[in-house]
Design a protein around this motif. Structure first.
Motif, PDB file in Angstrom:
ATOM      1  N   LEU A   4       0.847  -1.186   0.000  1.00 48.64           N
ATOM      2  CA  LEU A   4       0.000   0.000   0.000  1.00 48.64           C
ATOM      3  C   LEU A   4       0.878   1.231   0.000  1.00 48.64           C
ATOM      4  CD1 LEU A   4      -2.663   1.538   0.368  1.00 48.64           C
ATOM      5  CD2 LEU A   4      -2.396   1.254   2.816  1.00 48.64           C
ATOM      6  N   GLN A 213      -4.023  -1.055   5.357  1.00 49.39           N
ATOM      7  CA  GLN A 213      -5.198  -0.308   4.917  1.00 49.39           C
ATOM      8  C   GLN A 213      -5.743   0.562   6.045  1.00 49.39           C
ATOM      9  OE1 GLN A 213      -6.495  -0.433   1.656  1.00 49.39           O
ATOM     10  NE2 GLN A 213      -7.599   1.376   2.388  1.00 49.39           N
ATOM     11  N   ASN A 217      -6.231   4.533   5.774  1.00 47.78           N
ATOM     12  CA  ASN A 217      -7.532   5.162   6.020  1.00 47.78           C
ATOM     13  C   ASN A 217      -7.434   6.211   7.120  1.00 47.78           C
ATOM     14  OD1 ASN A 217      -8.652   3.491   4.099  1.00 47.78           O
ATOM     15  ND2 ASN A 217      -9.443   2.011   5.573  1.00 47.78           N
TER      16      ASN A 217
END
Length: 668
Positions: A4, A213, A217
Motif C-alpha cells: 500500500l 489499509q 484510512n
C-alpha cells in the motif's frame, strides 16, 4: 503480499530513509494492480503526472475523467490550478437535450481539486470520491492530455501489463506482511540477560492483514479533518514500513505549552503489546497527562529509537521548545540514544517503572518484604547522598544480597533514578516517583489489534480534551475554599489551577507540623535554617525530621534540601516556614511557575524569535501552521469563558474565513 502506497507530507526528518515509488498502486489478491484512491496532500512533479494518475485511477475504478476547470497566470500561459471530475459531472445544456446522443450526465460529485504550490509541485487540495451512478468495468482506455488547454487530445491504449507510470512525490510502500503474529523486543533493560524473541524482525514493522489499509484510512481521514496533522514514515531498503510517527493539531499545540518535561513511554513496546506503540507524554496545568506524539516502532533497536526521537525533535524545535528533562524507562539502548539526540536535556529513569520491577526481580529472595521496605525507604526518604549510601549498604549487608545482579546494576545507575541525586533536575510535575496515567489507559490491552487502536485513538483523545476543558472551566469559575489564614494560600488561590492549588494547599496546611525554624549558619546575605517537622512515618506514627533550608535575604532566594520545587513545581512547607520567619508575605514570582496558572494557555505565547520562527515565509508551511494554530487557539481559549465570548469568537472566525477565501478568489 499486499503493498500500500502512502504519500508523505512535506516535513521530513533528515535521518529518515525513504523509498521512492513510481506507482501509487495496490496489489490485489489476484495479482492485478489497482491505483490507490486520491487523498488530500498527494503531490506530483507536474500537472501531467497528476492528470495521468487520476486518469489511471479512474480507469481502474470504472469511470472517465474530464477537466472541469483550469486556471492560468495572467501574464503567461502557465497553469496553476485545475479541477478534474467524473465525466458524468453536471448536466446537459438545454439546447442539447433533444439531440440523439444518449444522456450520460448525472451531476456526479466525484472530483479532485489541485493547485501548483510554492514547492513547484502539484498538490491535491480537495477530494470527493463518491459517485451517484453505477461504475463501469475496469476496461476504459486511458486519455492523456498533452500540451495546454485547448490542444487536441490524444488517446493511448494501455494494457494491463503496461500501466502508465505516474510519478508521485516521495511515495512510500507499506508491507502488510500477512504475518500471523507480531513480536517486538525493546532494548534490554540494564542488567537484564534476556535476548530477543526468535521471530523478531528489527528492520520492518510487523503488520497483520488489514493493518496497512487501516493506517492509510486513518491518515487520509486525519488529513481531511485535521489540517495541522503531521506524520513521518521510515522505510527500509525494500520499501517496507519500519517506523512511523504522527501528531495531530492538539499534540502540536500541547508541545508548545507542556514539552518542558517529557515522558517517553515505551511500556507498550517492552510489554510486547500487539500494537508496537510508543508515546510522548507531558503534564498539563491541571496535572493531567497530555499526548505530545505517537509512534509505531519495529522494535527497541538503537536505529528505531534514534529515528523516532529525531523526528519528534524536528517538530519540537519548530515550536520553540526543547525539553529540559526527558524521563524514560531504564533501558540500555535508550540511555545511549537520548544522550545523542538530546545532548543538552536532562535524561532520567522513571523511578515508578523501576519499582514496578521489584516483585519480578526480588520476589524470589528470602525476606522479600523486609528488603522491599528498606529499598523503598532508601529511594524515597533519604535527603543526602551519604544517607542513601548508608541505607543501601545496610540493606545489602543485612540481607546478604551483595551478589544480586539486578540490585548491583541498579546501584551503579543510582544517579539516573534516585531522587537524592536528581535535586538539580526540573521535573515540573512529572516527578520520577509520581504515577503518570497512560494516555490510552483502558483503550488498549495486549491483544488489541492495530486497526482497533486507530479507531479508538480519537475517542481516547476526545475524552482527554473534554477533561481538560472541564478543568479549565472549573478553575475559572469555582473559587477554592481556604483552610488557613496564611497569606500564601490566599495569594495562590487566585493564580493556580484548581488541581495544583489543592496540592500546594497541603503544603500550607503542613506548615503547622513544622514546630521549629532555627538559624544555624550565616554567610553574608546567605543564611541556612534548620526546620524541624513531625513527619508521618509508619502508619499514623510521626517522627521528627530535620530539613535544611538555604535562604538569600537580598535576592529572596529559598531552597530546601527536599527539593520540592524542582520535583513538583511549587514551594514546600519548609521553604514557606522560612519565608514566613523572615517576614515575607507573598511568594516571589520566580517560584510561581507560569505552567501552573489557570490562564496559562490564554496568556502564554511561545518565543518564536528563539526558534527562528518570527519571520515566516510563504514557503515555510511548518512554521506557518504553528503560528496560525497558536493564534487561533488563543481565541478559542477566550471564547469558552462565557456565551457572549463564544458568540464573538465564532463570528470572528467566520469573518476571517471569508476574508481568506476572498484572497483565493482574487488569484483565480
Amino acid at each position: 503480499m499486499k503493498h500500500l502506497d502512502l504519500i508523505q507530507m512535506e516535513q521530513v526528518s533528515p535521518n529518515s530513509k525513504h523509498q521512492n515509488s513510481e506507482k501509487p498502486e495496490l496489489e490485489s489478491e489476484n495479482g492485478k494492480k489497482e491505483f490507490v484512491a486520491p487523498c488530500v496532500g498527494m503531490e506530483f512533479e507536474s500537472y501531467d503526472d497528476a492528470y495521468n494518475y487520476y486518469n489511471c485511477y479512474a480507469r481502474e475504478a470504472g469511470f472517465r475523467v474530464r477537466v472541469k476547470n483550469s486556471w492560468f497566470k495572467r501574464n503567461s500561459r502557465e497553469k496553476y490550478g485545475a479541477v478534474l471530475c467524473c465525466s458524468s459531472q453536471g448536466f446537459k445544456r438545454i439546447k442539447d437535450v433533444n439531440r440523439l446522443r444518449k444522456e450520460t450526465r448525472t451531476g456526479c460529485p466525484a472530483m479532485v481539486r489541485m493547485r501548483l504550490v510554492d514547492s513547484r509541485r502539484w498538490r491535491i487540495l480537495e477530494v470527493t470520491l463518491d459517485h451517484n451512478h453505477l461504475l463501469g468495468t475496469k476496461s476504459f482506455k486511458s486519455f492523456k492530455k498533452t500540451g495546454i488547454c485547448g490542444t487536441k487530445n490524444t488517446i493511448q491504449s494501455d494494457s494491463e501489463g503496461q500501466t502508465q507510470t505516474v510519478k508521485l512525490y516521495r511515495a512510500l510502500v507499506i508491507d502488510s506482511g500477512g504475518n500471523n503474529g507480531i513480536s517486538h523486543e525493546t532494548g534490554r533493560e540494564l542488567g537484564s540477560g534476556s535476548g530477543p524473541v526468535p521471530d523478531f524482525h528489527p528492520d520492518r514493522l510487523n503488520l497483520k492483514k488489514g493493518d496497512s489499509q487501516a493506517i492509510y484510512n486513518y491518515i487520509c481521514r486525519m488529513q481531511l479533518t485535521n489540517p495541522n496533522f503531521f506524520y513521518l514514515m521510515d522505510v527500509n531498503d525494500e520499501g517496507r514500513l519500519r517506523n512511523m510517527i504522527w501528531l495531530d493539531a492538539r499534540c502540536r499545540a500541547a508541545i508548545g505549552y507542556f514539552s518542558d518535561v517529557v515522558y517517553f513511554d515505551t511500556s507498550y513496546l517492552s510489554s510486547k503489546y500487539e500494537v508496537p506503540l510508543v508515546t510522548f507524554v507531558g503534564m498539563n496545568h491541571h496535572c493531567q497527562t497530555v499526548l505530545l506524539g505517537c509512534g509505531l516502532l519495529s522494535g527497541g533497536t538503537k536505529e528505531s529509537f534514534s529515528w523516532v526521537l529525531k523526528a519528534w525533535l524536528t517538530l519540537t524545535t519548530t515550536s520553540g521548545r526543547v525539553p529540559q528533562t526527558i524521563v524514560t524507562d531504564r533501558c540500555r539502548v535508550l540511555q545511549s540514544v537520548v544522550s545523542e539526540v538530546f545532548p543538552k536535556t536532562h535524561h532520567r529513569f522513571s523511578l515508578l517503572h523501576i519499582m514496578k520491577k521489584v516483585p519480578e526481580k526480588l520476589g524470589g529472595l528470602r525476606n522479600y518484604d523486609a528488603i522491599k521496605k528498606v529499598l523503598l525507604k532508601t529511594a524515597y526518604e533519604t535527603l543526602k547522598p551519604y544517607d542513601f549510601e548508608t541505607s543501601w549498604g545496610f540493606m545489602i549487608q543485612r540481607f546478604g544480597i551483595g551478589d544480586h545482579e539486578w540490585l548491583r546494576s541498579l546501584y551503579e545507575d543510582r544517579a539516573w533514578w534516585a531522587p537524592v541525586y536528581l535535586k538539580d533536575t526540573s521535573f515540573a510535575g512529572i516527578s520520577s516517583g509520581d504515577t503518570l496515567c497512560p494516555v490510552f489507559d483502558k483503550y488498549i490491552h495486549k491483544q488489541t489489534p492495530l486497526k482497533e487502536f486507530l479507531d479508538k485513538y480519537e475517542l481516547a483523545l476526545q475524552k482527554k480534551h473534554k477533561e481538560e476543558a472541564n478543568a479549565d472551566m472549573e478553575s475559572r469559575t469555582v473559587s477554592p475554599v481556604l483552610k488557613t489564614r496564611c497569606s500564601f494560600e490566599l495569594q495562590l488561590s487566585k493564580i493556580y489551577t484548581r488541581e495544583i492549588f489543592k496540592k500546594f494547599q497541603v503544603e500550607v496546611e503542613e506548615m503547622y507540623s513544622c514546630f521549629s525554624t532555627t538559624q544555624v549558619h550565616v554567610d553574608g546575605a546567605v543564611v541556612i535554617f534548620l526546620v524541624k517537622e513531625r513527619a508521618l512515618a509508619d502508619g499514623s506514627r510521626r517522627e521528627i525530621k530535620d530539613y535544611e533550608v538555604l535562604y538569600n535575604r537580598g535576592a529572596v532566594d529559598v531552597r530546601c534540601i527536599c527539593s520540592c520545587f524542582n520535583f513538583n513545581g511549587y514551594l514546600c512547607r519548609h521553604a514557606l516556614c522560612v519565608l514566613n520567619f523572615n517576614g515575607v508575605e507573598e511568594i516571589p514570582s520566580k517560584y510561581i511557575l507560569s505552567r501552573w496558572k489557570r490562564d496559562y494557555k490564554r496568556l502564554y505565547v511561545p518565543d518564536y524569535d528563539a526558534a527562528g520562527c518570527n519571520t515566516v515565509t510563504g514557503t515555510d508551511a511548518v512554521q506557518g501552521f504553528t503560528q496560525l494554530y497558536r493564534s487561533a487557539l488563543q481565541v478559542v481559549e477566550e471564547g469558552v469563558i462565557s456565551l457572549d465570548h463564544y458568540k464573538v469568537a465564532l463570528d470572528t472566525f467566520g469573518e476571517c474565513l471569508s476574508r481568506v477565501h476572498n484572497i483565493e478568489d482574487k488569484h483565480e
